[in-house]
Write a protein that holds these residues in place. Structure first.
Motif, PDB file in Angstrom:
ATOM      1  N   THR A   8     -55.780 -14.023   5.908  1.00  0.00           N
ATOM      2  CA  THR A   8     -57.306 -14.004   5.577  1.00  0.00           C
ATOM      3  C   THR A   8     -57.340 -15.601   5.192  1.00  0.00           C
ATOM      4  O   THR A   8     -58.249 -16.211   5.251  1.00  0.00           O
ATOM      5  CB  THR A   8     -57.606 -13.204   4.359  1.00  0.00           C
ATOM      6  OG1 THR A   8     -57.577 -11.833   5.194  1.00  0.00           O
ATOM      7  CG2 THR A   8     -59.129 -13.287   3.963  1.00  0.00           C
ATOM      8  N   PHE A   9     -56.283 -16.210   4.240  1.00  0.00           N
ATOM      9  CA  PHE A   9     -56.321 -17.623   3.537  1.00  0.00           C
ATOM     10  C   PHE A   9     -55.844 -18.513   4.423  1.00  0.00           C
ATOM     11  O   PHE A   9     -54.397 -18.416   4.382  1.00  0.00           O
ATOM     12  CB  PHE A   9     -55.587 -17.403   2.188  1.00  0.00           C
ATOM     13  CG  PHE A   9     -55.705 -18.540   1.320  1.00  0.00           C
ATOM     14  CD1 PHE A   9     -57.105 -19.188   1.325  1.00  0.00           C
ATOM     15  CD2 PHE A   9     -54.575 -19.244   1.034  1.00  0.00           C
ATOM     16  CE1 PHE A   9     -56.916 -20.445   0.582  1.00  0.00           C
ATOM     17  CE2 PHE A   9     -54.447 -20.283   0.155  1.00  0.00           C
ATOM     18  CZ  PHE A   9     -55.554 -20.835   0.154  1.00  0.00           C
ATOM     19  N   VAL A  10     -56.498 -19.036   5.241  1.00  0.00           N
ATOM     20  CA  VAL A  10     -56.004 -19.943   6.050  1.00  0.00           C
ATOM     21  C   VAL A  10     -56.231 -21.571   5.685  1.00  0.00           C
ATOM     22  O   VAL A  10     -56.319 -22.251   6.895  1.00  0.00           O
ATOM     23  CB  VAL A  10     -56.142 -19.628   7.641  1.00  0.00           C
ATOM     24  CG1 VAL A  10     -55.508 -18.304   7.933  1.00  0.00           C
ATOM     25  CG2 VAL A  10     -57.652 -19.510   7.839  1.00  0.00           C
ATOM     26  N   GLU A  11     -56.563 -22.186   4.955  1.00  0.00           N
ATOM     27  CA  GLU A  11     -56.842 -23.345   4.586  1.00  0.00           C
ATOM     28  C   GLU A  11     -55.724 -24.079   4.091  1.00  0.00           C
ATOM     29  O   GLU A  11     -54.746 -23.421   3.576  1.00  0.00           O
ATOM     30  CB  GLU A  11     -58.062 -23.619   3.449  1.00  0.00           C
ATOM     31  CG  GLU A  11     -57.814 -23.089   2.198  1.00  0.00           C
ATOM     32  CD  GLU A  11     -59.011 -23.170   0.960  1.00  0.00           C
ATOM     33  OE1 GLU A  11     -58.528 -23.921  -0.037  1.00  0.00           O
ATOM     34  OE2 GLU A  11     -59.861 -23.201   1.577  1.00  0.00           O
ATOM     35  N   GLY A  12     -55.426 -25.241   4.343  1.00  0.00           N
ATOM     36  CA  GLY A  12     -54.375 -26.057   3.618  1.00  0.00           C
ATOM     37  C   GLY A  12     -54.189 -27.379   4.737  1.00  0.00           C
ATOM     38  O   GLY A  12     -54.794 -27.590   5.592  1.00  0.00           O
ATOM     39  N   ASP A  13     -52.775 -28.076   4.163  1.00  0.00           N
ATOM     40  CA  ASP A  13     -52.451 -28.909   5.304  1.00  0.00           C
ATOM     41  C   ASP A  13     -51.577 -28.532   6.157  1.00  0.00           C
ATOM     42  O   ASP A  13     -51.014 -27.188   6.194  1.00  0.00           O
ATOM     43  CB  ASP A  13     -51.652 -30.056   4.360  1.00  0.00           C
ATOM     44  CG  ASP A  13     -52.412 -30.960   3.251  1.00  0.00           C
ATOM     45  OD1 ASP A  13     -53.566 -30.952   3.729  1.00  0.00           O
ATOM     46  OD2 ASP A  13     -52.084 -30.864   2.306  1.00  0.00           O
ATOM     47  N   PHE A  14     -51.408 -29.146   7.325  1.00  0.00           N
ATOM     48  CA  PHE A  14     -50.436 -28.783   8.544  1.00  0.00           C
ATOM     49  C   PHE A  14     -48.964 -29.034   7.809  1.00  0.00           C
ATOM     50  O   PHE A  14     -48.854 -30.201   7.285  1.00  0.00           O
ATOM     51  CB  PHE A  14     -50.811 -29.405   9.878  1.00  0.00           C
ATOM     52  CG  PHE A  14     -52.073 -29.193  10.307  1.00  0.00           C
ATOM     53  CD1 PHE A  14     -52.199 -27.631  10.817  1.00  0.00           C
ATOM     54  CD2 PHE A  14     -53.075 -29.742  10.399  1.00  0.00           C
ATOM     55  CE1 PHE A  14     -53.122 -27.403  11.500  1.00  0.00           C
ATOM     56  CE2 PHE A  14     -54.130 -29.044  11.172  1.00  0.00           C
ATOM     57  CZ  PHE A  14     -54.105 -28.086  11.774  1.00  0.00           C
ATOM     58  N   LEU A  15     -48.146 -28.138   8.213  1.00  0.00           N
ATOM     59  CA  LEU A  15     -46.673 -28.339   7.893  1.00  0.00           C
ATOM     60  C   LEU A  15     -46.187 -29.704   8.309  1.00  0.00           C
ATOM     61  O   LEU A  15     -45.405 -30.191   7.623  1.00  0.00           O
ATOM     62  CB  LEU A  15     -45.756 -27.126   8.547  1.00  0.00           C
ATOM     63  CG  LEU A  15     -44.484 -27.357   8.161  1.00  0.00           C
ATOM     64  CD1 LEU A  15     -44.084 -27.114   6.728  1.00  0.00           C
ATOM     65  CD2 LEU A  15     -43.772 -26.262   9.094  1.00  0.00           C
ATOM     66  N   ALA A  16     -46.824 -30.152   9.505  1.00  0.00           N
ATOM     67  CA  ALA A  16     -46.353 -31.706  10.064  1.00  0.00           C
ATOM     68  C   ALA A  16     -46.652 -32.744   9.301  1.00  0.00           C
ATOM     69  O   ALA A  16     -46.112 -33.683   9.442  1.00  0.00           O
ATOM     70  CB  ALA A  16     -46.682 -31.574  11.549  1.00  0.00           C
ATOM     71  N   GLU A  17     -47.347 -32.524   8.309  1.00  0.00           N
ATOM     72  CA  GLU A  17     -48.127 -33.783   7.435  1.00  0.00           C
ATOM     73  C   GLU A  17     -47.500 -33.707   5.993  1.00  0.00           C
ATOM     74  O   GLU A  17     -48.025 -34.637   5.298  1.00  0.00           O
ATOM     75  CB  GLU A  17     -49.580 -33.368   7.460  1.00  0.00           C
ATOM     76  CG  GLU A  17     -50.539 -33.484   8.852  1.00  0.00           C
ATOM     77  CD  GLU A  17     -51.799 -33.257   8.712  1.00  0.00           C
ATOM     78  OE1 GLU A  17     -52.657 -34.011   9.340  1.00  0.00           O
ATOM     79  OE2 GLU A  17     -52.143 -32.309   7.968  1.00  0.00           O
ATOM     80  N   VAL A  18     -46.766 -32.697   5.619  1.00  0.00           N
ATOM     81  CA  VAL A  18     -46.249 -32.839   4.310  1.00  0.00           C
ATOM     82  C   VAL A  18     -44.629 -32.996   4.282  1.00  0.00           C
ATOM     83  O   VAL A  18     -44.087 -32.753   5.261  1.00  0.00           O
ATOM     84  CB  VAL A  18     -46.607 -31.399   3.640  1.00  0.00           C
ATOM     85  CG1 VAL A  18     -48.375 -31.247   3.618  1.00  0.00           C
ATOM     86  CG2 VAL A  18     -46.203 -30.336   4.060  1.00  0.00           C
ATOM     87  N   THR A  19     -44.151 -33.159   2.840  1.00  0.00           N
ATOM     88  CA  THR A  19     -42.806 -33.106   2.709  1.00  0.00           C
ATOM     89  C   THR A  19     -42.387 -31.558   2.556  1.00  0.00           C
ATOM     90  O   THR A  19     -43.017 -30.851   2.033  1.00  0.00           O
ATOM     91  CB  THR A  19     -42.583 -33.841   1.378  1.00  0.00           C
ATOM     92  OG1 THR A  19     -43.141 -35.250   1.625  1.00  0.00           O
ATOM     93  CG2 THR A  19     -41.153 -33.565   1.141  1.00  0.00           C
ATOM     94  N   GLN A  20     -41.514 -31.454   3.653  1.00  0.00           N
ATOM     95  CA  GLN A  20     -40.988 -30.179   3.593  1.00  0.00           C
ATOM     96  C   GLN A  20     -39.736 -29.854   2.551  1.00  0.00           C
ATOM     97  O   GLN A  20     -38.651 -29.915   3.157  1.00  0.00           O
ATOM     98  CB  GLN A  20     -40.582 -29.765   5.113  1.00  0.00           C
ATOM     99  CG  GLN A  20     -41.905 -29.869   6.224  1.00  0.00           C
ATOM    100  CD  GLN A  20     -41.370 -29.741   7.480  1.00  0.00           C
ATOM    101  OE1 GLN A  20     -40.269 -29.399   7.984  1.00  0.00           O
ATOM    102  NE2 GLN A  20     -42.085 -30.081   8.365  1.00  0.00           N
ATOM    103  N   THR A  21     -39.939 -29.260   1.429  1.00  0.00           N
ATOM    104  CA  THR A  21     -39.213 -29.060   0.528  1.00  0.00           C
ATOM    105  C   THR A  21     -38.262 -27.705   0.803  1.00  0.00           C
ATOM    106  O   THR A  21     -38.976 -26.975   1.680  1.00  0.00           O
ATOM    107  CB  THR A  21     -39.782 -28.720  -1.156  1.00  0.00           C
ATOM    108  OG1 THR A  21     -40.660 -27.702  -0.732  1.00  0.00           O
ATOM    109  CG2 THR A  21     -40.684 -30.188  -1.296  1.00  0.00           C
ATOM    110  N   PRO A  22     -37.298 -27.586   0.444  1.00  0.00           N
ATOM    111  CA  PRO A  22     -36.477 -26.318   0.376  1.00  0.00           C
ATOM    112  C   PRO A  22     -37.351 -25.054   0.122  1.00  0.00           C
ATOM    113  O   PRO A  22     -37.245 -24.103   0.816  1.00  0.00           O
ATOM    114  CB  PRO A  22     -35.175 -26.334  -0.366  1.00  0.00           C
ATOM    115  CG  PRO A  22     -35.073 -27.696  -0.483  1.00  0.00           C
ATOM    116  CD  PRO A  22     -36.097 -28.334  -0.335  1.00  0.00           C
ATOM    117  N   ALA A  23     -38.357 -25.035  -1.195  1.00  0.00           N
ATOM    118  CA  ALA A  23     -39.164 -23.990  -1.272  1.00  0.00           C
ATOM    119  C   ALA A  23     -40.136 -23.835  -0.252  1.00  0.00           C
ATOM    120  O   ALA A  23     -40.540 -22.415   0.156  1.00  0.00           O
ATOM    121  CB  ALA A  23     -39.948 -24.345  -2.828  1.00  0.00           C
ATOM    122  N   LEU A  24     -40.649 -24.997   0.273  1.00  0.00           N
ATOM    123  CA  LEU A  24     -41.524 -24.556   1.458  1.00  0.00           C
ATOM    124  C   LEU A  24     -41.086 -24.026   2.461  1.00  0.00           C
ATOM    125  O   LEU A  24     -41.754 -22.931   3.172  1.00  0.00           O
ATOM    126  CB  LEU A  24     -42.193 -25.987   1.960  1.00  0.00           C
ATOM    127  CG  LEU A  24     -43.236 -26.100   2.944  1.00  0.00           C
ATOM    128  CD1 LEU A  24     -44.510 -25.113   2.556  1.00  0.00           C
ATOM    129  CD2 LEU A  24     -44.102 -27.530   3.134  1.00  0.00           C
TER     130      LEU A  24
END
Length: 264
Positions: A8-24
């Motif tokens: 249902t909740f699908v807003e946000g940045d693309f994974l390719a555009e952000v720093t991929q932390t271990p938590a993410l």
């Protein structure tokens, strides 16, 4: 209904555009497991009847495209991993549990907000295929450009298996399944580039796949299997320290039988 709530909740940045932390990355594994857990008992004759090029179990459909790879060294690398599939994956394929999966959790289909995955788009490649393929695909795109792809894969596995347990035979094939997704990608890119030689999009999209495939070939499959098993909470093979191995070797064979390399 549970799956719909997830999506249902699908807003946000693309994974390719952000720093991929271990938590993410942990959140990514957990999110994909929640989708797969919701779909475990779902059946669709339409999806089950499909035979998609991007379904890993049908990787042989890409084998003929390897001839479109211009660089002989790169073509040889693809041949090597096809051989690994013939020896390691195909004998196990029929016995793996299957389910309907999203089948395309690449970094441009995953939406994130902060350190958590907020949604996923593009169900066009959904397939009835071995369940473990979902995790293999998610890992493949998430470790693009990483110095240590194995270390980056571990939080994803931990997040996934915390929600949906995997079997030993599934985890043990993960190294080869990731390689399989990569060789599918580079074979298809080579074919498309032959058809559209001036396409910048194809060139840009194939580079990270080649970079990872070349790095993947330098990784010991036994080491990868052990690390993946640890992350999944499964038994793993203890690798003895080199000093202890040499001590046992000297006791059994004498120190005279030396080795030609400094660091075994």
């Amino acid at each position: 209904a549970k799956l719909l709530r997830l999506l249902t909740f699908v807003e946000g940045d693309f994974l390719a555009e952000v720093t991929q932390t271990p938590a993410l990355l942990h959140s990514l594994g957990q999110f994909m497991a929640e989708i797969d857990k919701s779909l475990l008992d779902f059946r669709s004759t339409g999806i089950e009847a499909r035979k998609l090029d991007w379904d890993l179990q049908h990787i042989n459909q890409c084998r003929a495209l390897r001839t479109d790879i211009a660089n002989p060294a790169e073509r040889k690398l693809v041949d090597y991993f096809f051989l690994q599939w013939d020896q390691q994956v195909y004998p196990q394929l029929a016995g793996l549990r299957k389910s309907i999966i999203h089948n395309d959790a690449n970094d441009w289909n995953i939406l994130v907000k902060g350190d958590r995955v907020s949604g996923i788009i593009d169900f066009g490649d959904s397939s009835f295929t071995p369940l473990i393929n979902e995790l293999a695909i998610a890992i493949t795109y998430s470790v693009f450009g990483k110095d240590d792809p194995i270390a980056s894969a571990l939080p994803i596995i931990e997040g996934y298996t915390a929600t949906l347990k995997l079997l030993e035979e599934e985890i043990d094939l993960l190294y080869y399944l990731i390689a399989g997704r990569l060789i599918m990608s580079v074979c298809k890119s080579a074919h498309e580039k032959k058809l559209k030689p001036n396409s910048e999009y194809i060139t840009i999209s194939e580079k990270p796949a080649w970079d990872l495939l070349k790095k993947w070939a330098t990784i010991n499959p036994v080491k990868a299997k052990n690390e993946f098993r640890k992350a999944a909470g499964l038994p793993f093979q203890e690798i003895p320290e080199i000093d202890k191995v040499l001590e046992r070797r000297h006791a059994s064979l004498s120190p005279i039988l030396s080795v030609s390399y400094k660091d075994p």
